[in-house]
Design a protein around this motif. Structure first.
Motif, PDB file in Angstrom:
ATOM      1  N   PRO A  84       0.749  -1.099   0.013  1.00  0.00           N
ATOM      2  CA  PRO A  84       0.182  -0.071   0.017  1.00  0.00           C
ATOM      3  C   PRO A  84       0.934   1.384  -0.016  1.00  0.00           C
ATOM      4  N   GLU A  85       0.400   2.120  -0.869  1.00  0.00           N
ATOM      5  CA  GLU A  85       1.271   3.566  -0.881  1.00  0.00           C
ATOM      6  C   GLU A  85       1.406   4.105   0.463  1.00  0.00           C
ATOM      7  N   SER A  86       0.327   4.052   1.386  1.00  0.00           N
ATOM      8  CA  SER A  86       0.503   4.646   2.735  1.00  0.00           C
ATOM      9  C   SER A  86       1.865   4.010   3.481  1.00  0.00           C
ATOM     10  N   ARG A  87       2.242   2.635   3.397  1.00  0.00           N
ATOM     11  CA  ARG A  87       3.143   2.236   3.991  1.00  0.00           C
ATOM     12  C   ARG A  87       4.305   2.664   3.415  1.00  0.00           C
ATOM     13  N   PHE A  88       4.455   2.851   2.148  1.00  0.00           N
ATOM     14  CA  PHE A  88       5.633   3.434   1.386  1.00  0.00           C
ATOM     15  C   PHE A  88       6.025   4.877   1.970  1.00  0.00           C
TER      16      PHE A  88
END
Length: 578
Positions: free
Chosen positions: A507-511
């Motif tokens: 997920p982009e949020s983790r990135f």
């Protein structure tokens, strides 16, 4: 091959979607949003007509639109595919600006379609750096005029576009010295002998002697062959007729264009300098000439940054960074009608900076998907594992640029073309930065060592009495943050986070939490929390440049809009007008 979710034979759809994404992102149109099949439906009114598309708002509010989903409500009450001709005439601006935009969009499509018909599929993972510079033909992932090249014909595109890899020689001019300004690293004869090689230097001097002209009265300037064609019958024609300039013809080594079009690589001497030449061509946001004041300032500017890097052990031990210095510049008619149209900047060679076992790729290669349907870096990720490789990539890509900003107070334009990734068999090793003459900003009060900054007042009279934000210096720290975060995060790493999400289910949020953690750790380790707070990098909303707004309205050098900040905790992914 394309960016994620793109197809190389659907260039018209890509251009329409990038245009609509920019209109939504910059708030030029106000869309009504509703949930649709796991994503979002955007619907808006424009000029009394209804439009819609499907997609999602990603980090920093970047809009990603589903292929083939941009539609217009027809008179019969049925939704149909929308065309550029139905969208552009309804946009704000003048008839001239809208017509210009439509022309650039159509030419972008035409050049992309030509590429698809005429360029074979290639294995870019096995290419050399020089080959890859030309083969990265996807263009800007945000700007819809990513291949406009207004002024180029199809024949020019085939001859001088980087995609075709066609080599050409530079046209050389003799120009009266009263029209020249130059900064060279050595005596003039020694400089030309080193840059051209003895054979070409002898040939060019012989041509000057044949014309009966002295070195005291006339100096040399290289010109892109397309630029010579463009200027020969107009502004340069008067100089030629008056004997103020003389055409010596094409001479010397052969060059190929890089993806930036006006920066050229020497293929006859692969470790020789690259050279940047002006072109009266409009691509994406601007005409690709050279800012006349910047040409002779470039050596002092890049030497300053390189000295700051050399003097800080962190750039050697923790955040390895190489600066490709722009060490020489020549410009003709700096304050006259030809300002910025005849000149050159010489830049250090990237491959000459490599150590044994190292290789180099332009950073934006990592955004791309190859002919086998897998990301460019897929083999590397498979070899090292997603998280070890990604964590190392973020350290190598972000921390040198961030340390230069937060610790030293120098902001650079770190977008995908200006960054080069040095790797060992795919493992990220260090970062190379290039192209500083028009894209460096600093605030004197925020500099770590203000006494070492260039003496701009002695470099060019135009800097005397200049206002903050007119050239390189500003009194506003927001400008520094915006330059770095715009280029490095909003329009660069957001493409990497998008690709990683699609192909590796991260997920982009983790990135972006990982990015946030890197910046927080850096500040703590170097005791620069206060300086980082001053920059305001974690504010819930921040300003970013409005590229399409500027193209449509064209009344100011820059326009801005407010976006949610992916580095601020729990920021809603919505856009707001400033």
């Amino acid at each position: 091959m394309p960016l994620p979710l793109e197809k190389p034979d659907r260039s018209r759809d890509r251009v329409i979607r990038q245009l609509v994404a920019a209109l939504l992102f910059e708030g030029i149109v106000e869309a009504r949003e509703s949930a649709y099949d796991g994503g979002t439906r955007f619907q808006w009114s424009l000029g009394g007509r209804e439009f819609r598309c499907r997609g999602m708002a990603g980090p920093f509010g970047r809009i990603r639109i589903e292929a083939g989903s941009v539609e217009v409500l027809a008179g019969c009450g049925r939704w149909e595919d929308a065309s550029l001709g139905e969208i552009v005439p309804l946009l704000p601006g003048t008839g001239i600006s809208r017509g210009r935009l439509l022309g650039e969009l159509e030419q972008t499509i035409a050049f992309c379609e030509w590429n698809h018909r005429n360029l074979p599929s290639r294995d870019r993972r096995r290419m050399s750096f020089v080959e890859l510079e030309g083969a990265l033909d996807e263009g800007h992932p945000y700007h819809p005029c990513y291949k406009a090249r207004t002024g180029f014909s199809i024949a020019d595109h085939a001859a001088y576009g980087p995609e075709t890899g066609q080599a050409f020689r530079l046209v050389w001019l003799l120009v009266a010295r009263k029209h020249l300004n130059q900064v060279l690293p050595d005596r003039e004869d020694a400089f030309w002998k080193s840059e051209l090689g003895e054979e070409t230097w002898g040939e060019i001097r012989a041509k000057r002697q044949e014309l009966g002209l002295s070195g005291e009265d006339f100096g040399f300037v290289p010109l892109h062959p397309w630029q010579w064609k463009d200027l020969n019958e107009t502004l340069l024609g008067g100089w030629i007729a008056a004997g103020e300039a003389h055409n010596l013809g094409p001479l010397g080594d052969r060059y190929v264009a890089t993806q930036s079009l006006r920066s050229l690589l020497n293929i006859d001497r692969p470790l020789a300098a690259s050279i940047k030449l002006p072109l009266n061509v409009v691509n994406t946001s601007s005409r690709r000439t050279l800012e006349p004041h910047s040409v002779c300032t470039a050596p002092a500017l890049s030497a300053w940054i390189a000295d700051a890097v050399r003097g800080d052990p962190s750039f050697r031990d923790r955040y390895p960074l190489t600066i490709l210095q722009e060490y020489a510049g020549i410009v003709a008619d700096r304050e006259g009608p030809l300002a910025g149209q005849v000149g050159a900047i010489w830049r250090e060679n990237a491959e000459a900076a490599l150590l044994a076992g190292e290789a180099i790729v332009p950073f934006n290669a990592l955004m791309m998907v190859e002919a086998d349907g897998k990301p460019f870096a897929d083999e590397w990720i498979g070899r090292f594992g997603l998280m070890p490789w990604l964590n190392r990539l973020l350290e190598v890509a972000i921390l040198p640029v961030w340390h230069l900003l937060v610790r030293h107070g120098i902001a650079v334009e770190a977008h995908g073309q200006n960054m080069l990734l040095v790797h060992r068999d795919g493992w990220p090793v260090r970062l190379i930065l290039r192209d500083f003459h028009e894209s460096v900003e600093f605030s004197p009060a925020f500099l770590h060592e203000p006494e070492k900054a260039p003496d701009f007042l002695s470099l060019n009279p135009v800097y005397r009495g200049a206002e903050p934000d007119q050239y390189y210096w500003t009194g506003n720290l927001d400008s520094l943050r915006e330059l770095v975060m715009d280029t490095l995060f909003i329009y660069n790493l957001s493409e990497i986070s998008h690709l990683i999400d699609i192909y590796y289910d991260l997920p982009e949020s983790r990135f972006w939490r990982r990015v946030e953690s890197l910046l927080a750790t850096h500040a703590q380790e170097h005791g620069v929390q206060h300086r980082q707070t001053q920059l305001g990098h974690a504010r819930p909303f921040m300003l970013t440049e409005s590229l399409i707004t500027r193209k449509l309205l064209a009344l100011k050098p820059e326009y801005h809009h407010e976006v949610p900040n992916a580095l601020a905790a729990r920021t809603p992914e919505r856009r707001r007008k400033p």
